[in-house]
Design a protein around this motif. Sequence first.
Motif, short mmCIF file in Angstrom:
data_model
loop_
_atom_site.label_atom_id
_atom_site.label_comp_id
_atom_site.label_asym_id
_atom_site.label_seq_id
_atom_site.Cartn_x
_atom_site.Cartn_y
_atom_site.Cartn_z
N ASN A 109 -16.34 36.52 -34.03
CA ASN A 109 -16.34 36.26 -32.59
C ASN A 109 -17.72 36.63 -32.05
OD1 ASN A 109 -15.96 36.02 -29.86
ND2 ASN A 109 -14.07 37.20 -29.78
N LEU A 110 -18.44 35.64 -31.53
CA LEU A 110 -19.83 35.86 -31.11
C LEU A 110 -19.96 36.38 -29.69
CD1 LEU A 110 -21.65 32.71 -32.56
CD2 LEU A 110 -21.28 34.94 -33.60
N LYS A 111 -18.86 36.58 -28.99
CA LYS A 111 -18.96 37.03 -27.61
C LYS A 111 -19.77 38.32 -27.50
CE LYS A 111 -16.32 38.29 -23.50
NZ LYS A 111 -14.97 38.53 -22.92
N GLY A 112 -20.82 38.29 -26.69
CA GLY A 112 -21.63 39.46 -26.46
C GLY A 112 -22.79 39.63 -27.41
N TYR A 113 -22.83 38.87 -28.50
CA TYR A 113 -23.98 38.93 -29.39
C TYR A 113 -25.21 38.40 -28.65
CZ TYR A 113 -21.51 40.13 -33.73
OH TYR A 113 -20.80 40.77 -34.71
N GLY A 114 -26.37 38.92 -28.99
CA GLY A 114 -27.59 38.56 -28.26
C GLY A 114 -28.68 38.03 -29.16
N LEU A 115 -29.59 37.29 -28.54
CA LEU A 115 -30.73 36.70 -29.25
C LEU A 115 -31.94 36.83 -28.33
CD1 LEU A 115 -31.29 35.14 -31.91
CD2 LEU A 115 -30.90 33.04 -30.64
N SER A 116 -33.10 37.17 -28.92
CA SER A 116 -34.29 37.37 -28.08
C SER A 116 -35.55 37.28 -28.92
CB SER A 116 -34.21 38.75 -27.41
OG SER A 116 -35.32 38.96 -26.55
N ASP A 117 -36.67 37.10 -28.23
CA ASP A 117 -37.97 37.20 -28.89
C ASP A 117 -38.62 38.54 -28.56
OD1 ASP A 117 -38.42 36.74 -26.20
OD2 ASP A 117 -40.11 35.37 -26.52
N ARG A 118 -37.82 39.47 -28.02
CA ARG A 118 -38.28 40.83 -27.73
C ARG A 118 -37.27 41.83 -28.26
NH1 ARG A 118 -40.52 41.60 -21.69
NH2 ARG A 118 -40.67 43.69 -22.61
N SER A 119 -37.75 42.95 -28.72
CA SER A 119 -36.86 43.97 -29.28
C SER A 119 -36.21 44.82 -28.20
CB SER A 119 -37.62 44.87 -30.24
OG SER A 119 -38.63 45.60 -29.54
N ASP A 120 -36.82 44.86 -27.00
CA ASP A 120 -36.34 45.75 -25.96
C ASP A 120 -35.52 45.05 -24.89
OD1 ASP A 120 -38.57 44.32 -25.11
OD2 ASP A 120 -39.14 45.85 -23.65
#
Length: 425
Positions: A109-120
Amino acid sequence: MRSKPIKSSSPPNRRRSKLRREKPKRGALALLLILIVLLVLMILFTPNIGGHPAANVSGTEVPAADAATGNTHLRITEVMSSNRTAYPDETGAFPDWIELTNTGNGPINLKGYGLSDRSDKIIFVFPEMTLEAGGHVIVFASDTTKNAAGQPLHAKFKISSAGDTLYLFGSDGVAFQELPIPAMDHDMSYTFIGEGSYIITEQYTPGYENTQEGYAEFRASTLLTTGALVINEICASSVTTLRDGDGEYPDWIELYNASDRAIDLSNYALSDNPDKLVKWRFPQGAVIEPGGYYVVYASGKDKGADSTGWPHASFRLRSNGDTVILSDIQGRMLDLVTYDLLEADTSWGRDEEGSGAFKRFTQPTPGLPNTRAGEIAMDTALCLANTSGLYITEVMSGNGRQPQGLRPVRQHQKASQMAVPRYYA
């Protein structure tokens, strides 16, 4: 009288100290400034792997009780940082894209998983959606935010073709994958090949396995024999023909697969505008079987399949005449159908029992062949849908006049029976 000289009462002159304050050397000051800058950069850009939760700037934070560490079976498996002509989004544009794959044996279940080009900072957060074992999901790095379930996903950042880093976060906000992306030329992808290894390749496979077979399947899904997938029937003034999951009766468009293999419709689009061929893209996972029919509601609701199993396009049809266009996601036209005025509950479809040319049908057959058998099956479906117990059992037309020949009158029997015509002399 000679006066005596008066001694001065001022304190005697003190000897200047030989110690002087020395100004700091310029080299030392420059070194100090460099160290301060490096410290700031380390704070800002040091990977957050296993560290404190990153700030969520998406506005879709997960409640603390529901937060969980990331499932490491979820992995970034392919990235394209300079998408020029390789893989368009639902609008026909070519933003960069990221593929994630469930490499485990169970659903995630991917709900709430995040993706970014920044670690912070978490820039993109997944909606409520389940990725089955071996399943893939594409996120376009288009610098816009679109994260509605069942729709194409877009993240509000871009990927630098000169090199970048991507971070994958669990719903607890802690990054569990950091992936440095090397510099790449246009239409090249950075592809996971197993055992923690990635390669740069021109054989991109968005939504497919990162293998030679996966590349062949992806290419086959984007190349179609002329006439294999066609627009088969259009109803532009539906009043009672086909009810959608909301209980309404929108207009609809029917496709037919004339080939001997299943066709992945997520690589195709519909439009009513010749200047914008990729106006509405079929949802991910939409498939039309060999010899099968596929219906799209032209409702303007722009959403995935509802409880009836059919999706909703982003545009509506005009009953007084319009054009419907089928194309691939690269904007190459596959079929075009133009119709004139269509009365209520009539359709414009291919004559499957004749020449194959288009003609007007007074009994539409969405999802069924445009044949007599299709009409009977449609009649049966309408009877089965009637659960009220109220039926028309007899009709007389021309009462008082001498009938000429036999006049067929349709009787709708109980829902468990087929509607058959009765004849009166």
